[in-house]
Design an enzyme around this catalytic site. Structure first.
Site, mmCIF file in Angstrom:
data_model
loop_
_atom_site.group_PDB
_atom_site.id
_atom_site.type_symbol
_atom_site.label_atom_id
_atom_site.label_comp_id
_atom_site.label_asym_id
_atom_site.label_seq_id
_atom_site.Cartn_x
_atom_site.Cartn_y
_atom_site.Cartn_z
ATOM 1 N N ASP A 178 -36.713 -4.943 3.048
ATOM 2 C CA ASP A 178 -37.775 -5.900 3.627
ATOM 3 C C ASP A 178 -39.182 -5.632 3.045
ATOM 4 O O ASP A 178 -39.711 -4.563 3.236
ATOM 5 C CB ASP A 178 -37.874 -5.610 5.096
ATOM 6 C CG ASP A 178 -38.804 -6.687 5.868
ATOM 7 O OD1 ASP A 178 -38.489 -7.882 5.945
ATOM 8 O OD2 ASP A 178 -39.956 -6.274 6.274
ATOM 9 N N HIS A 207 -45.352 -14.833 7.362
ATOM 10 C CA HIS A 207 -45.542 -13.911 7.869
ATOM 11 C C HIS A 207 -46.105 -13.642 9.217
ATOM 12 O O HIS A 207 -45.919 -13.040 10.407
ATOM 13 C CB HIS A 207 -46.447 -13.090 6.915
ATOM 14 C CG HIS A 207 -46.304 -11.343 7.111
ATOM 15 N ND1 HIS A 207 -46.520 -10.475 5.938
ATOM 16 C CD2 HIS A 207 -45.849 -10.623 8.032
ATOM 17 C CE1 HIS A 207 -46.200 -9.154 6.530
ATOM 18 N NE2 HIS A 207 -46.115 -9.441 7.711
ATOM 19 N N TYR A 248 -48.103 -6.049 1.581
ATOM 20 C CA TYR A 248 -47.700 -4.539 1.687
ATOM 21 C C TYR A 248 -48.418 -3.808 0.235
ATOM 22 O O TYR A 248 -48.255 -2.573 0.029
ATOM 23 C CB TYR A 248 -46.218 -4.179 1.908
ATOM 24 C CG TYR A 248 -45.570 -4.748 3.227
ATOM 25 C CD1 TYR A 248 -46.544 -5.158 4.315
ATOM 26 C CD2 TYR A 248 -44.298 -4.794 3.197
ATOM 27 C CE1 TYR A 248 -45.831 -5.654 5.261
ATOM 28 C CE2 TYR A 248 -43.607 -5.285 4.655
ATOM 29 C CZ TYR A 248 -44.597 -5.648 5.471
ATOM 30 O OH TYR A 248 -44.026 -6.229 6.559
ATOM 31 N N LYS A 286 -42.437 -12.418 2.220
ATOM 32 C CA LYS A 286 -42.952 -12.852 3.077
ATOM 33 C C LYS A 286 -44.625 -13.460 2.553
ATOM 34 O O LYS A 286 -44.843 -12.671 1.929
ATOM 35 C CB LYS A 286 -43.649 -12.317 4.349
ATOM 36 C CG LYS A 286 -42.365 -11.228 4.718
ATOM 37 C CD LYS A 286 -42.883 -10.582 6.258
ATOM 38 C CE LYS A 286 -41.576 -9.675 6.569
ATOM 39 N NZ LYS A 286 -41.795 -8.101 5.755
#
Ligand code: A2P
Length: 314
Positions: A47, A114, A52, A81
């Site tokens: 994921d 997201h 990130y 996302k």
């Protein structure tokens, strides 16, 4: 029994591996080894997300795994996302391309919106007035286009309430396959889960352990007395019980860990189950949302309160 919860079938026929490795807060320099350890331990679902800031290193690890013959691309499920920085409709295909380049992939298995909001383009950084409303119909049309193009084999959303999903379903030609939200025994999402089930939308649980290592989250999932009792009776860890509870609730789970022993521990949840009498005890747990999304709330933004962000599902 071991195979029972390995996959969940989505509304487009795709099968998502039920346990994925979460990669939020896994820093470059660490995340590559973590991905390799997870895949070698049996994980087939990673994921990811643009925000990130580690997709490049994940891409390098994936390339190595493919080159070394550890796993084939078609046997892995990769989610990414689109962050609310870029949730303008015209940005959707552009940002997906960057993700695909960084991950060194031709397609992702799942692409998610997201958060249900966008950030104004002309305002750099986080200022009180930086957020604006997400144009759900126009954004979703772009998501549908990338689904049609084959660059995302499934599309969905994250952090959407039942109300926002309902709004989306009214305009969707391709219904969202997944809503990825916070879920664990202390925040079981009973209302949203029921709604998603009634509409054929699969629920994926982020923070399925209650994110114990995140300082701003007051987590008590892994010290909950019900989990403790069940773990003791079954000879499992509290983490394993929390994750297995998720599978038995019908949700996929994406626990995060950068520790090889815990990565393995979190995947060792298939050849045992929580029996009905113990499973029933989870309904006694007092419910509390841990991730309220306070950082998205502002009097000048689209959401003036946590209640508005989640449409009362708090
Ligand atoms: P670590 O990386 O040191 O393993 P969540 O997925 O709910 O957000 O939780 C992630 C956090 O939980 C990380 O801080 C991770 O730390 C920790 N963690 C992961 N697996 C376990 C486990 N089985 N037991 C306890 N803590 C865990």
């Amino acid at each position: 029994m071991g195979e029972e919860f390995r996959f969940f079938e989505l509304n487009n026929g795709a099968r998502i591996p039920s346990v994925g490795l979460g990669t939020w807060q896994a820093p470059p320099g660490v995340v590559g080894d973590v991905i390799i350890a997870a895949v070698k331990a049996g994980y087939r679902h990673i994921d990811c997300a643009r925000v990130y800031e580690n997709e490049k290193e994940i891409g390098m690890a994936l390339k190595k795994l493919f080159e070394d013959g550890v796993v084939k691309r078609e046997d892995l499920w990769i989610t990414s996302k689109i962050w609310c920085w870029c949730n303008y409709p015209e940005d959707v295909p552009v940002v997906l391309e960057i993700t695909l380049q960084d991950l060194q992939l031709d397609y992702v298995d799942l692409y998610l919106v997201h958060w249900p909001l966008a950030k104004k383009k002309d305002i750099p950084g986080f200022t009180p007035d930086c957020f604006t409303a997400l144009d759900i119909p126009a954004t979703w049309r772009e998501m549908e286009k990338i689904y049609d193009s084959g660059k995302a084999h499934a599309i969905g959303v994250s952090n959407f309430s039942s109300k926002k999903l309902e709004d989306l379903l009214k305009v969707a030609r391709v219904p969202p396959a997944i809503n990825q939200v916070e879920s664990h025994p202390v925040w079981n999402q009973s209302k949203l889960r029921e709604f998603c089930q009634s509409k054929g939308i699969h629920l994926t649980a982020y923070s399925p352990l209650g994110s114990p290592g995140t300082i701003w989250i007051k987590s008590d999932v892994l010290s909950n007395p019900v989990l403790d009792m069940v773990a003791e009776k079954l000879g499992k860890t509290l983490g394993q019980v929390a994750l297995r509870w998720g599978l038995q609730m019908g949700q996929s789970v994406v626990p995060k860990s950068t520790n090889e022993a815990r990565i393995k521990e979190n995947f060792d949840i298939f050849d045992w189950s929580i029996p009905d009498d113990l499973f029933a005890k989870f309904s006694e747990i007092k419910q509390r949302r841990l991730i309220e999304g306070q950082f998205l709330i502002h009097e000048l933004g689209p959401y003036k309160s946590v209640e508005e962000l989640w449409d009362g599902e708090i």
